[in-house]
Write a protein that holds these residues in place. Structure first.
Motif, PDB file in Angstrom:
ATOM      1  N   SER A 179      16.253 -12.964   2.165  1.00  0.00           N
ATOM      2  CA  SER A 179      15.857 -13.327   3.530  1.00  0.00           C
ATOM      3  C   SER A 179      14.490 -12.744   3.887  1.00  0.00           C
ATOM      4  N   ASP A 180      14.166 -11.560   3.323  1.00  0.00           N
ATOM      5  CA  ASP A 180      12.848 -10.957   3.525  1.00  0.00           C
ATOM      6  C   ASP A 180      12.551 -10.090   2.305  1.00  0.00           C
ATOM      7  N   ILE A 181      12.137 -10.746   1.227  1.00  0.00           N
ATOM      8  CA  ILE A 181      11.978 -10.045  -0.049  1.00  0.00           C
ATOM      9  C   ILE A 181      10.903  -8.966   0.035  1.00  0.00           C
ATOM     10  N   GLN A 182       9.808  -9.258   0.724  1.00  0.00           N
ATOM     11  CA  GLN A 182       8.711  -8.286   0.819  1.00  0.00           C
ATOM     12  C   GLN A 182       9.200  -6.968   1.434  1.00  0.00           C
ATOM     13  N   SER A 183       9.893  -7.072   2.550  1.00  0.00           N
ATOM     14  CA  SER A 183      10.377  -5.860   3.235  1.00  0.00           C
ATOM     15  C   SER A 183      11.419  -5.140   2.390  1.00  0.00           C
ATOM     16  N   ARG A 184      12.287  -5.902   1.738  1.00  0.00           N
ATOM     17  CA  ARG A 184      13.319  -5.293   0.881  1.00  0.00           C
ATOM     18  C   ARG A 184      12.689  -4.461  -0.232  1.00  0.00           C
ATOM     19  N   ILE A 185      11.696  -5.046  -0.907  1.00  0.00           N
ATOM     20  CA  ILE A 185      11.031  -4.347  -2.007  1.00  0.00           C
ATOM     21  C   ILE A 185      10.317  -3.105  -1.486  1.00  0.00           C
ATOM     22  N   GLU A 186       9.565  -3.268  -0.394  1.00  0.00           N
ATOM     23  CA  GLU A 186       8.807  -2.133   0.146  1.00  0.00           C
ATOM     24  C   GLU A 186       9.734  -0.985   0.537  1.00  0.00           C
ATOM     25  N   THR A 187      10.841  -1.301   1.201  1.00  0.00           N
ATOM     26  CA  THR A 187      11.799  -0.268   1.623  1.00  0.00           C
ATOM     27  C   THR A 187      12.380   0.465   0.423  1.00  0.00           C
ATOM     28  N   ASN A 188      12.782  -0.285  -0.606  1.00  0.00           N
ATOM     29  CA  ASN A 188      13.407   0.333  -1.779  1.00  0.00           C
ATOM     30  C   ASN A 188      12.428   1.177  -2.588  1.00  0.00           C
ATOM     31  N   VAL A 189      11.192   0.694  -2.715  1.00  0.00           N
ATOM     32  CA  VAL A 189      10.199   1.456  -3.480  1.00  0.00           C
ATOM     33  C   VAL A 189       9.803   2.723  -2.722  1.00  0.00           C
ATOM     34  N   LEU A 190       9.617   2.617  -1.413  1.00  0.00           N
ATOM     35  CA  LEU A 190       9.270   3.796  -0.617  1.00  0.00           C
ATOM     36  C   LEU A 190      10.368   4.856  -0.698  1.00  0.00           C
ATOM     37  N   ALA A 191      11.623   4.430  -0.665  1.00  0.00           N
ATOM     38  CA  ALA A 191      12.742   5.375  -0.774  1.00  0.00           C
ATOM     39  C   ALA A 191      12.717   6.065  -2.132  1.00  0.00           C
ATOM     40  N   TYR A 192      12.425   5.292  -3.184  1.00  0.00           N
ATOM     41  CA  TYR A 192      12.355   5.889  -4.526  1.00  0.00           C
ATOM     42  C   TYR A 192      11.216   6.894  -4.610  1.00  0.00           C
TER      43      TYR A 192
ATOM     44  N   ASN B 179       0.868  -1.179   0.000  1.00  0.00           N
ATOM     45  CA  ASN B 179       0.000   0.000   0.000  1.00  0.00           C
ATOM     46  C   ASN B 179       0.903   1.228   0.000  1.00  0.00           C
ATOM     47  N   PHE B 180       1.341   1.608  -1.193  1.00  0.00           N
ATOM     48  CA  PHE B 180       2.293   2.709  -1.325  1.00  0.00           C
ATOM     49  C   PHE B 180       1.575   4.062  -1.238  1.00  0.00           C
ATOM     50  N   PRO B 181       2.308   5.133  -0.895  1.00  0.00           N
ATOM     51  CA  PRO B 181       1.700   6.471  -0.881  1.00  0.00           C
ATOM     52  C   PRO B 181       1.130   6.832  -2.255  1.00  0.00           C
TER      53      PRO B 181
ATOM     54  N   THR C 285      14.761   1.591 -11.702  1.00  0.00           N
ATOM     55  CA  THR C 285      14.715   0.225 -11.162  1.00  0.00           C
ATOM     56  C   THR C 285      15.215   0.276  -9.717  1.00  0.00           C
ATOM     57  N   PRO C 286      14.342   0.649  -8.789  1.00  0.00           N
ATOM     58  CA  PRO C 286      14.767   0.849  -7.396  1.00  0.00           C
ATOM     59  C   PRO C 286      15.068  -0.433  -6.626  1.00  0.00           C
ATOM     60  N   ASP C 287      14.699  -1.587  -7.182  1.00  0.00           N
ATOM     61  CA  ASP C 287      14.909  -2.872  -6.518  1.00  0.00           C
ATOM     62  C   ASP C 287      15.159  -3.926  -7.593  1.00  0.00           C
ATOM     63  N   PRO C 288      15.911  -4.987  -7.264  1.00  0.00           N
ATOM     64  CA  PRO C 288      16.157  -6.025  -8.273  1.00  0.00           C
ATOM     65  C   PRO C 288      14.897  -6.627  -8.896  1.00  0.00           C
ATOM     66  N   ASN C 289      13.787  -6.609  -8.159  1.00  0.00           N
ATOM     67  CA  ASN C 289      12.527  -7.172  -8.670  1.00  0.00           C
ATOM     68  C   ASN C 289      11.554  -6.116  -9.177  1.00  0.00           C
ATOM     69  N   VAL C 290      11.970  -4.852  -9.215  1.00  0.00           N
ATOM     70  CA  VAL C 290      11.015  -3.772  -9.487  1.00  0.00           C
ATOM     71  C   VAL C 290      11.479  -2.863 -10.629  1.00  0.00           C
ATOM     72  N   ALA C 291      10.539  -2.539 -11.500  1.00  0.00           N
ATOM     73  CA  ALA C 291      10.736  -1.503 -12.513  1.00  0.00           C
ATOM     74  C   ALA C 291       9.649  -0.456 -12.327  1.00  0.00           C
ATOM     75  N   VAL C 292      10.014   0.802 -12.444  1.00  0.00           N
ATOM     76  CA  VAL C 292       9.062   1.899 -12.346  1.00  0.00           C
ATOM     77  C   VAL C 292       9.019   2.605 -13.697  1.00  0.00           C
ATOM     78  N   GLY C 293       7.816   2.880 -14.178  1.00  0.00           N
ATOM     79  CA  GLY C 293       7.710   3.514 -15.482  1.00  0.00           C
ATOM     80  C   GLY C 293       6.496   4.412 -15.590  1.00  0.00           C
ATOM     81  N   HIS C 294       6.385   5.047 -16.762  1.00  0.00           N
ATOM     82  CA  HIS C 294       5.268   5.944 -17.028  1.00  0.00           C
ATOM     83  C   HIS C 294       3.947   5.167 -17.105  1.00  0.00           C
TER      84      HIS C 294
END
Length: 320
Positions: A299-312, A10-12, A81-90
């Motif tokens: 070790s905790d992929i969900q938290s890793r992704i959430e942290t990286n996307v929120l920072a981006y 649930n991102f901002p 690409t803020p995380d190894p599993n994530v791409a952000v685009g238009h």
């Protein structure tokens, strides 16, 4: 091993989330899309019960690398690409067709050919071909979602235009981009000792009406590769080609009496088999990109992704 097969972030400024067969796409304020590549494995339009370790990271990193290697030819949706599993685009409005292009008579085309069919999506396939032979020229064989269900169905250029799925002007651009991308992909593959056999591209329109490449490109899920070394010898002997694609998973499923047909049950994938699939995907990554695969912390992929996307998103909003 830890895998990511489902997300519920649930991102901002999140407006909605779309969950596809292997990717989950979060709409951020109707401006950007956060695409999470999960470890889900899909074959014959069916998602397998277990995830494949590192698959999402592999697909995401191949796709983003290939987009950067083709952006001089065709504009694409990618921003970050803020995380190894994530791409952000238009944010884009996707065209409701997949542009499939085939340089060789393999996979679905070969299966249709063996049934005696010589037309695929309104395109003629020459007589006298063997499976995995090269077409005289690459052919475009589009696919669209079936009106009932989530299966892809073949469709001709004529039907696309007749049904108004894509306008003629836009379709001409899609065909042009598809051929340019396939030519570049063929050249990239050749530099790495590979043959790009067939692939699919998806396109969308940005808010300002620009047609761009979206989703993935030249990954083992969207493309089929052969090893160039020994290709002709194997063809001459009638031997199976050495492949770099998820065709090996399809063949395993077929051997275990599953092709996604009604009444069929997905065979159980043992942990050992899943490990071999993961290793094959890593092999695909290293051969396709020419880079050594570096495993991300799982070790905790969900938290890793959430942290990286929120920072981006925080950085993006501060700049914006």
């Amino acid at each position: 091993m830890s895998t990511i097969v489902d997300t519920n972030f649930n991102f901002p400024n999140q407006k909605s989330v779309y969950k596809g067969k292997v990717r989950e796409v979060y709409n951020i304020n109707d401006e950007q899309l956060v695409m999470v590549a999960t470890d889900r494995l899909s074959a014959f339009d069916v998602v397998m019960p277990k995830g494949i370790p590192y698959k999402g990271q592999i697909l995401n990193q191949i796709a983003t690398k290939m987009m950067k290697e083709t952006e001089d030819l065709v504009p694409n949706w990618l921003v970050a690409t803020p995380d190894p599993n994530v791409a952000v685009g238009h944010l884009c409005e996707p065209f409701k067709v997949e542009m499939v292009i085939r340089g060789y008579m393999s996979g679905h085309a070969a299966r249709e050919y063996k049934l005696g069919k010589r037309m695929l999506c309104g395109v003629a396939m020459p007589e006298g071909m063997k499976e995995n032979d090269k077409f005289p020229n690459p052919i475009i064989t589009p696919a669209t979602k079936a009106e009932m269900g989530d299966h892809d169905e073949d469709i001709s250029r004529e039907d696309i235009l007749k049904r108004g799925i894509v306008s003629q002007d836009d379709y001409i651009v899609l065909e042009d981009y598809t051929r340019k991308l396939f030519q570049r992909g063929t050249e990239i593959a050749a530099d790495r000792g590979l043959i790009l056999v067939d692939t699919k591209y998806e396109f969308g329109k940005t808010k300002d009406g620009k047609i761009v490449l979206i989703d993935e490109i030249h990954t083992p899920d969207s493309s089929r590769y052969f090893y160039a070394d020994g290709y002709q010898e194997r063809q001459n002997k009638g031997e199976a080609q050495k492949q770099l694609s998820k065709e090996f998973v399809r063949q395993w499923l077929i051997a275990n009496d599953f092709q996604g047909l009604e009444g069929q049950t997905v065979p159980v994938m043992s942990d050992d088999y899943i490990e071999t699939v993961s290793e094959r995907y890593i092999e695909l990554y290293e051969n396709i990109t020419g880079d050594t695969f570096i495993k991300a912390d799982v070790s905790d992929i969900q938290s890793r992704i959430e942290t990286n996307v929120l920072a981006y998103l925080k950085l993006f909003n501060s700049v914006d």
